[in-house]
Scaffold this motif. Structure first.
Motif, mmCIF file in Angstrom:
data_model
loop_
_atom_site.group_PDB
_atom_site.id
_atom_site.type_symbol
_atom_site.label_atom_id
_atom_site.label_comp_id
_atom_site.label_asym_id
_atom_site.label_seq_id
_atom_site.Cartn_x
_atom_site.Cartn_y
_atom_site.Cartn_z
ATOM 1 N N GLN A 251 47.642 43.289 -2.056
ATOM 2 C CA GLN A 251 48.087 42.210 -2.576
ATOM 3 C C GLN A 251 47.187 40.941 -2.576
ATOM 4 O O GLN A 251 47.318 40.072 -3.660
ATOM 5 C CB GLN A 251 49.638 41.835 -2.074
ATOM 6 C CG GLN A 251 50.777 42.815 -2.622
ATOM 7 C CD GLN A 251 51.925 42.858 -1.655
ATOM 8 O OE1 GLN A 251 51.966 42.332 -0.577
ATOM 9 N NE2 GLN A 251 52.950 43.434 -2.331
ATOM 10 N N SER A 252 46.579 40.655 -1.376
ATOM 11 C CA SER A 252 45.537 39.632 -1.312
ATOM 12 C C SER A 252 44.530 39.817 -2.139
ATOM 13 O O SER A 252 44.015 38.713 -2.757
ATOM 14 C CB SER A 252 45.059 39.504 0.291
ATOM 15 O OG SER A 252 46.334 39.198 1.152
ATOM 16 N N ILE A 253 44.204 41.000 -2.341
ATOM 17 C CA ILE A 253 42.870 41.129 -3.239
ATOM 18 C C ILE A 253 43.499 40.753 -4.791
ATOM 19 O O ILE A 253 42.640 40.145 -5.465
ATOM 20 C CB ILE A 253 42.350 42.588 -3.065
ATOM 21 C CG1 ILE A 253 41.794 43.042 -2.067
ATOM 22 C CG2 ILE A 253 41.437 43.000 -4.399
ATOM 23 C CD1 ILE A 253 41.938 44.604 -1.587
ATOM 24 N N ALA A 254 44.535 41.228 -5.111
ATOM 25 C CA ALA A 254 45.021 41.004 -6.548
ATOM 26 C C ALA A 254 45.103 39.475 -6.688
ATOM 27 O O ALA A 254 44.606 38.854 -7.613
ATOM 28 C CB ALA A 254 46.601 41.687 -6.611
ATOM 29 N N GLU A 255 45.511 38.686 -5.804
ATOM 30 C CA GLU A 255 45.680 37.413 -5.843
ATOM 31 C C GLU A 255 44.250 36.499 -5.894
ATOM 32 O O GLU A 255 44.299 35.619 -6.695
ATOM 33 C CB GLU A 255 46.328 36.719 -4.256
ATOM 34 C CG GLU A 255 47.178 35.478 -4.527
ATOM 35 C CD GLU A 255 47.871 35.214 -3.167
ATOM 36 O OE1 GLU A 255 47.591 34.209 -2.468
ATOM 37 O OE2 GLU A 255 48.723 36.068 -2.609
ATOM 38 N N ILE A 256 43.391 37.062 -5.090
ATOM 39 C CA ILE A 256 41.967 36.402 -5.197
ATOM 40 C C ILE A 256 41.357 36.766 -6.570
ATOM 41 O O ILE A 256 40.821 35.938 -7.288
ATOM 42 C CB ILE A 256 41.077 37.114 -4.131
ATOM 43 C CG1 ILE A 256 41.667 36.612 -2.710
ATOM 44 C CG2 ILE A 256 39.744 36.743 -4.221
ATOM 45 C CD1 ILE A 256 40.927 37.291 -1.439
ATOM 46 N N CYS A 257 41.608 37.837 -7.082
ATOM 47 C CA CYS A 257 41.027 38.182 -8.270
ATOM 48 C C CYS A 257 41.794 37.311 -9.554
ATOM 49 O O CYS A 257 41.085 36.964 -10.242
ATOM 50 C CB CYS A 257 41.434 39.909 -8.656
ATOM 51 S SG CYS A 257 40.497 40.887 -7.684
ATOM 52 N N LEU B 23 46.467 41.095 -14.978
ATOM 53 C CA LEU B 23 45.320 41.251 -15.634
ATOM 54 C C LEU B 23 44.506 42.271 -14.958
ATOM 55 O O LEU B 23 43.432 42.612 -15.524
ATOM 56 C CB LEU B 23 44.591 39.827 -15.372
ATOM 57 C CG LEU B 23 45.144 38.518 -15.914
ATOM 58 C CD1 LEU B 23 44.416 37.418 -15.269
ATOM 59 C CD2 LEU B 23 44.986 38.791 -17.636
ATOM 60 N N LEU B 24 44.961 42.904 -13.819
ATOM 61 C CA LEU B 24 44.029 43.807 -13.274
ATOM 62 C C LEU B 24 44.232 45.287 -13.456
ATOM 63 O O LEU B 24 43.871 46.266 -12.890
ATOM 64 C CB LEU B 24 44.349 43.527 -11.761
ATOM 65 C CG LEU B 24 44.046 42.243 -11.035
ATOM 66 C CD1 LEU B 24 44.567 41.874 -9.862
ATOM 67 C CD2 LEU B 24 42.220 42.141 -10.897
ATOM 68 N N ASP B 25 45.473 45.447 -14.399
ATOM 69 C CA ASP B 25 45.807 46.616 -14.765
ATOM 70 C C ASP B 25 44.774 47.706 -15.395
ATOM 71 O O ASP B 25 44.029 47.223 -16.033
ATOM 72 C CB ASP B 25 47.072 46.605 -15.862
ATOM 73 C CG ASP B 25 47.932 47.915 -15.851
ATOM 74 O OD1 ASP B 25 47.346 48.881 -15.229
ATOM 75 O OD2 ASP B 25 49.225 47.756 -16.207
ATOM 76 N N ASP C 256 46.333 50.261 -7.184
ATOM 77 C CA ASP C 256 46.898 50.626 -8.256
ATOM 78 C C ASP C 256 48.494 50.178 -8.473
ATOM 79 O O ASP C 256 48.954 49.860 -9.550
ATOM 80 C CB ASP C 256 46.729 52.250 -8.618
ATOM 81 C CG ASP C 256 45.598 52.500 -8.805
ATOM 82 O OD1 ASP C 256 44.716 51.738 -9.033
ATOM 83 O OD2 ASP C 256 45.432 53.853 -8.818
ATOM 84 N N ALA C 257 49.184 50.323 -7.430
ATOM 85 C CA ALA C 257 50.585 50.104 -7.609
ATOM 86 C C ALA C 257 50.719 48.552 -7.731
ATOM 87 O O ALA C 257 51.665 48.113 -8.420
ATOM 88 C CB ALA C 257 51.259 50.429 -6.377
ATOM 89 N N MET D 230 48.969 47.745 1.954
ATOM 90 C CA MET D 230 49.784 47.047 0.440
ATOM 91 C C MET D 230 49.552 45.469 0.653
ATOM 92 O O MET D 230 49.298 44.974 -0.340
ATOM 93 C CB MET D 230 51.120 47.353 0.940
ATOM 94 C CG MET D 230 51.890 46.831 -0.505
ATOM 95 S SD MET D 230 51.391 47.271 -2.145
ATOM 96 C CE MET D 230 51.981 48.479 -2.340
ATOM 97 N N SER D 231 49.492 45.021 1.988
ATOM 98 C CA SER D 231 49.487 43.481 2.023
ATOM 99 C C SER D 231 48.224 42.988 1.688
ATOM 100 O O SER D 231 47.668 42.080 1.098
ATOM 101 C CB SER D 231 49.965 42.905 3.166
ATOM 102 O OG SER D 231 49.402 43.229 4.488
ATOM 103 N N ILE D 232 47.058 43.946 2.113
ATOM 104 C CA ILE D 232 45.593 43.718 1.779
ATOM 105 C C ILE D 232 45.485 43.878 0.328
ATOM 106 O O ILE D 232 44.772 42.976 -0.452
ATOM 107 C CB ILE D 232 44.767 44.836 2.432
ATOM 108 C CG1 ILE D 232 44.914 44.326 4.047
ATOM 109 C CG2 ILE D 232 43.240 44.625 2.329
ATOM 110 C CD1 ILE D 232 44.429 43.179 4.613
#
Lengths: 270, 110
Positions: free
Chosen positions: B8-14, B53-55, B46-47, B4-6
């Motif tokens: 979240q980091s991916i989503a932040e970078i994207c 923007l990543l939905d 997904d969650a 989950m924290s990984i």
């Protein structure tokens, strides 16, 4: 906003510090130092059109742990500037990390100035135990989180007078998997394994033992009552990490703790 | 469950690199020795990408096999687990040269 990590007040962690400061606080480390990006993956962006003209591809090549690694480097620079020896204690729940800390603080608290960061999902039970020894302690509750990260530690240590410390002990969340991947800025990871667990734990959870410099094999006073083979366990640990230092200890009786204390003292002197 | 924290980091970078455009796909490189379970990462991604923007973005995970280098004989070999000995000399002092990658490689945006 926080100048080191960029977190705003809404993301802010509990600020129940015993010293006052505003939200534009400094972290006291030399900025621009030690900001490495994990595996050397600097972010560089370039875009190109894909065959479908309506979409574009952007190459970014960014280490997913880059942010944690950057904050860990900031922590490391801060600890170096303040001359603090920092250990990250990791293990499964119930191995005796807190008991080892209590015993260590009791035996060495008169010689060195300690502080402790306690990581747990919930409760401040461990912080209460540590506070009873007289050492300054900060509890971090991770909620759903399964590990401490460098950001949590960065803010946890704001509560301490760092110039007055020799050794900072960080007790991570009890978990033999996740804390292995998150650098906190410590000098060494110390993995605690108790003889009431299986002797093959180093093989089952190899990353943790691979990334740790020291293993404390705890509760050895119980060995006469168990089938646990300490030699086999140590051989497994060395299979994963040939250089690992192993101390067989009992935090309850104090057996073997002297070797651990000598290692701590030597590390502090370096 | 540190996926989950990984994630979240991916989503932040994207989000930082997407320039406000909708993200259609994310290409990741995840080493086989990195302690990441791809199925779990997909679930967490997904969650945490909902209503951003990543939905609905597609996650493409490229696995990188583990490779080790023996400290005794300097030979390189495929590494399935951190406790594998060197197949040439049997030594256990193995340095990991590949397999720990966790990288966001590429985004596909609108």
């Amino acid at each position: 906003m926080c100048t080191t990590c960029g977190c705003g007040p809404e993301q802010q962690h509990d600020h129940d510090h015993d010293h006052e400061h505003g939200h534009d606080h400094e972290h006291g480390h030399v900025r621009g130092q030690g900001h490495h990006h994990g595996h050397g993956h600097h972010s560089h962006t370039h875009a190109h059109h894909s065959p479908d003209e309506n979409t574009r591809k952007i190459s970014i090549e960014t280490d997913i742990l880059a942010k944690n690694n950057r904050l860990a480097a900031a922590n490391r620079a801060l600890f170096r500037d303040q001359g603090i020896f920092v250990l990250n204690l990791v293990s499964s729940p119930g191995s005796g990390k807190t008991a080892i800390l209590e015993k260590t603080l009791k035996d060495l608290g008169g010689r060195y100035r300690f502080a402790v960061v306690e990581g747990d999902q919930q409760t401040d039970n461990d912080a209460v135990r540590i506070a009873a020894t007289g050492a300054p302690v900060k509890q971090v509750n991770t909620g759903a989180g399964c590990h401490l990260d460098a950001h949590m530690v960065l803010h946890a240590v704001e509560t301490f007078d760092l110039g007055q410390l020799d050794i900072l002990l960080i007790e991570n969340v009890g978990n033999l998997v996740c804390p292995a991947s998150f650098d906190l800025g410590e000098h060494h990871k110390v993995v605690v394994l108790s003889v009431t667990e299986g002797e093959d734990k180093p093989l089952k959870y190899p990353s943790m033992f691979h990334n740790s410099d020291v293993m404390l094999l705890n509760k050895v006073d119980l060995l006469p009552h168990l089938d646990f083979d300490p030699e086999k366990c140590k051989a497994y640990a060395r299979q994963v990490n040939p250089g690992i230092r192993i101390f067989e200890v009992s935090s309850r009786t104090g057996a073997g703790m002297e070797g651990w204390y000598q290692w701590l003292t030597a590390g502090l002197a370096r | 469950m540190h996926e989950m924290s990984i994630a979240q980091s991916i989503a932040e970078i994207c989000e930082q690199n997407a320039g406000g455009r909708r993200v259609l796909a994310v290409v990741l490189e995840i080493g086989e020795l990195s302690n990441i379970l791809p199925e779990s990462l997909e679930f967490c991604f997904d969650a945490c990408s909902r209503e951003t923007l990543l939905d609905g973005a597609r996650l493409e995970i490229v696995r990188v096999p583990g490779r080790g280098r023996c400290a005794s004989c300097a030979g390189e070999f495929p590494l399935k687990a951190l406790y594998d000995p060197c197949p040439t000399c049997g030594g256990y002092g193995v340095e990991i040269v590949a397999g720990e990658e966790m990288t966001v490689k590429e985004l596909e945006v609108e």
